[in-house]
Design an enzyme around this catalytic site. Structure first.
Site, mmCIF file in Angstrom:
data_model
loop_
_atom_site.group_PDB
_atom_site.id
_atom_site.type_symbol
_atom_site.label_atom_id
_atom_site.label_comp_id
_atom_site.label_asym_id
_atom_site.label_seq_id
_atom_site.Cartn_x
_atom_site.Cartn_y
_atom_site.Cartn_z
ATOM 1 N NE ARG A 110 -2.790 0.380 3.460
ATOM 2 C CZ ARG A 110 -2.081 0.425 4.511
ATOM 3 N NH1 ARG A 110 -1.427 1.593 4.653
ATOM 4 N NH2 ARG A 110 -2.210 -0.177 5.449
ATOM 5 C CE1 TYR B 98 -17.441 11.808 -14.921
ATOM 6 C CE2 TYR B 98 -16.002 11.953 -12.909
ATOM 7 C CZ TYR B 98 -16.837 11.179 -13.709
ATOM 8 O OH TYR B 98 -17.368 9.999 -13.359
ATOM 9 C CG ASP C 175 -9.947 16.673 -14.349
ATOM 10 O OD1 ASP C 175 -9.282 16.155 -15.086
ATOM 11 O OD2 ASP C 175 -10.946 16.412 -13.966
ATOM 12 C CE LYS D 81 -12.597 8.568 -18.227
ATOM 13 N NZ LYS D 81 -12.770 9.109 -17.123
HETATM 14 C C1 LIG Z 1 -12.619 15.047 -16.689
HETATM 15 C C2 LIG Z 1 -12.635 14.064 -15.714
HETATM 16 N N1 LIG Z 1 -12.280 14.054 -14.506
HETATM 17 C C3 LIG Z 1 -12.162 12.980 -13.427
HETATM 18 C C4 LIG Z 1 -12.905 11.825 -13.870
HETATM 19 C C5 LIG Z 1 -12.908 10.698 -12.984
HETATM 20 O O1 LIG Z 1 -12.022 9.652 -13.265
HETATM 21 P P1 LIG Z 1 -12.102 8.242 -12.916
HETATM 22 O O2 LIG Z 1 -13.351 7.671 -13.727
HETATM 23 O O3 LIG Z 1 -10.834 7.463 -13.441
HETATM 24 O O4 LIG Z 1 -12.464 8.119 -11.430
HETATM 25 C C6 LIG Z 1 -13.326 11.563 -15.310
HETATM 26 C C7 LIG Z 1 -14.029 10.612 -15.682
HETATM 27 O O5 LIG Z 1 -14.859 10.450 -16.650
HETATM 28 C C8 LIG Z 1 -13.425 12.766 -16.135
HETATM 29 O O6 LIG Z 1 -13.901 12.696 -17.153
#
Ligand SMILES: Cc1ncc(COP(=O)(O)O)c(C=O)c1O
Length: 381
Positions: free
Chosen positions: A46, A98, A170, A195
């Site tokens: 961990r 998001y 982000d 992604k």
């Molecule tokens: C712009 C963005 N930020 C954060 C996330 C969250 O990521 P995760 O699905 O890996 O938890 C997503 C998921 O679709 C996203 O599109």
């Protein structure tokens, strides 16, 4: 070192015990110690794992940062950032964000006492009017999901720095190939590694990158103390994925650009959201801030009925209907019920996210096949 060389080599050393060129999957939960506290730098998986260490170094290099810290998902990475704060601290975030980030902020951290202000940051020329004495963080997402708004990272980070406020970006939609927020003055970069970084729709993971030693120490502490760590096999898959990030992103951008232009000219298509289109309100800023416009295109049909939008999505054959984005294969998403299902409908409508919006993650297939698929799906009815 330039980007492609870093994508292929950064963080990866030949394995010390065998010389293996690829970092092995260290599938272990613990490490044998010679005597209590006398070990080879690894105690418990961990806390650290060599496959994860290699990936963290690679991600830090790609974002021109000093420290990379990986988490079990993008949301676990965001969760770690929010855990830096205490009740009464205020956080400003874009209203077009998001849906899962919005849900985490509103449903988990707001009840714990953090104060969130969701604002249309794109239209704010003087961000400092929004900052109060309690503001501790400005959270940015650019391009935003799903309306592809562009926010000026440099301008906001500069104002925040003067006011002692942290900025976290982000950077999921751009990937480090197209945009490096730390270079523009941000304190932390967050990725849904799931992604473009992973790139093959086979892993869920998140990461934070920073050059601030103190922030990194706090975020590493949270990584271990809260325990939302990725497994070594996922780290291996992402290490492999990022070796082709530059090539994939070039094709994602080329294909998305062509799809956006084709959609914009289609008589049955209404609004097209893509920062590469000259009439996109953030086009010039994106051209200055990014090295390409990305692989996501959202659009609405002129016949703005829900049934027609659903029928169009159902008819797609090359574009698979599903959540997520950033994989090699093209995906089509219905944000209102999928990525933004966690955001109340009235909030969605307030930010301009209609129930009829279709979001495409344009993959790296032959663009002629993608356009032919959209053509038959939009149809003539
Ligand atoms: C712009 C963005 N930020 C954060 C996330 C969250 O990521 P995760 O699905 O890996 O938890 C997503 C998921 O679709 C996203 O599109």
């Amino acid at each position: 070192m330039k980007f492609a060389t870093k994508a292929i080599h950064a963080g990866v050393e030949p394995d010390p015990s065998t010389g293996a060129i690829m970092t092995p999957i260290y599938q272990t939960s613990t490490y044998v110690q010679e005597s209590p506290g006398k070990h080879k730098g690894y105690e418990y998986a961990r806390s650290s794992n060599p496959t994860r260490t290699a990936l963290q170094k690679a991600l830090a290099a790609l974002e021109n940062g000093k420290h990379g810290i990986c988490y079990a998902s993008g949301l676990a990475a965001t969760d770690a950032v929010l855990k830096l704060f205490k009740p009464g601290d205020e956080i400003i975030a874009p209203s077009d964000i998001y849906g899962g980030t919005y849900r985490l902020m509103k449903r988990i951290f707001e009840p714990l006492g953090l104060i969130f202000k969701f604002v249309d940051i794109e239209e704010v020329s003087e961000i400092d009017r929004l900052l109060s004495g309690n503001t501790k963080l400005v959270w940015l997402e650019t391009p935003t999901n799903p309306l592809l708004k562009i926010i000026d990272i440099g301008q906001i980070a500069q104002v925040c720095k003067q006011r002692g406020v942290l900025t976290c970006v982000d950077n999921t939609f751009a990937s480090p190939y197209l945009q490096n927020p730390l270079d523009l003055g941000a304190d932390i970069v967050m990725h849904s590694v799931t992604k473009y970084l992973g790139g093959h729709s086979d892993t869920v993971m998140g990461a934070l990158i920073t050059s601030d030693d103190e922030l990194a120490a706090q975020l590493k502490f949270i990584q271990n103390a809260s325990g939302a760590v990725p497994g070594p096999q996922d780290c291996f898959l992402v290490l492999r994925g990022i070796k082709t990030l530059h090539l994939r992103m070039q094709r994602h951008c080329e294909n998305a650009g062509q799809v956006a232009v084709w959609l914009a000219a289609h008589p049955k298509v209404g609004k097209v959201y893509y920062p590469g289109l000259p009439d996109h309100p953030g086009h010039e800023l994106a051209a200055a801030q990014m090295r390409g416009f990305g692989g996501v295109v959202s659009f609405e049909l002129k016949d703005d009925s829900y049934e027609k939008a659903v029928r169009t999505m159902e008819r797609m054959e090359v574009f698979a209907l599903g959540e997520s984005l950033g994989g090699v294969e093209s995906l089509c998403t219905h944000p209102a019920s999928m990525s933004h299902g966690g955001m109340p409908r009235e909030e969605r409508l307030k930010i301009g996210l209609k129930d009829t919006l279709i979001r495409l993650s344009v993959g790296i297939e032959d663009v002629e096949d993608l356009i032919a698929d959209l053509d038959q799906a939009i149809g003539t009815d």
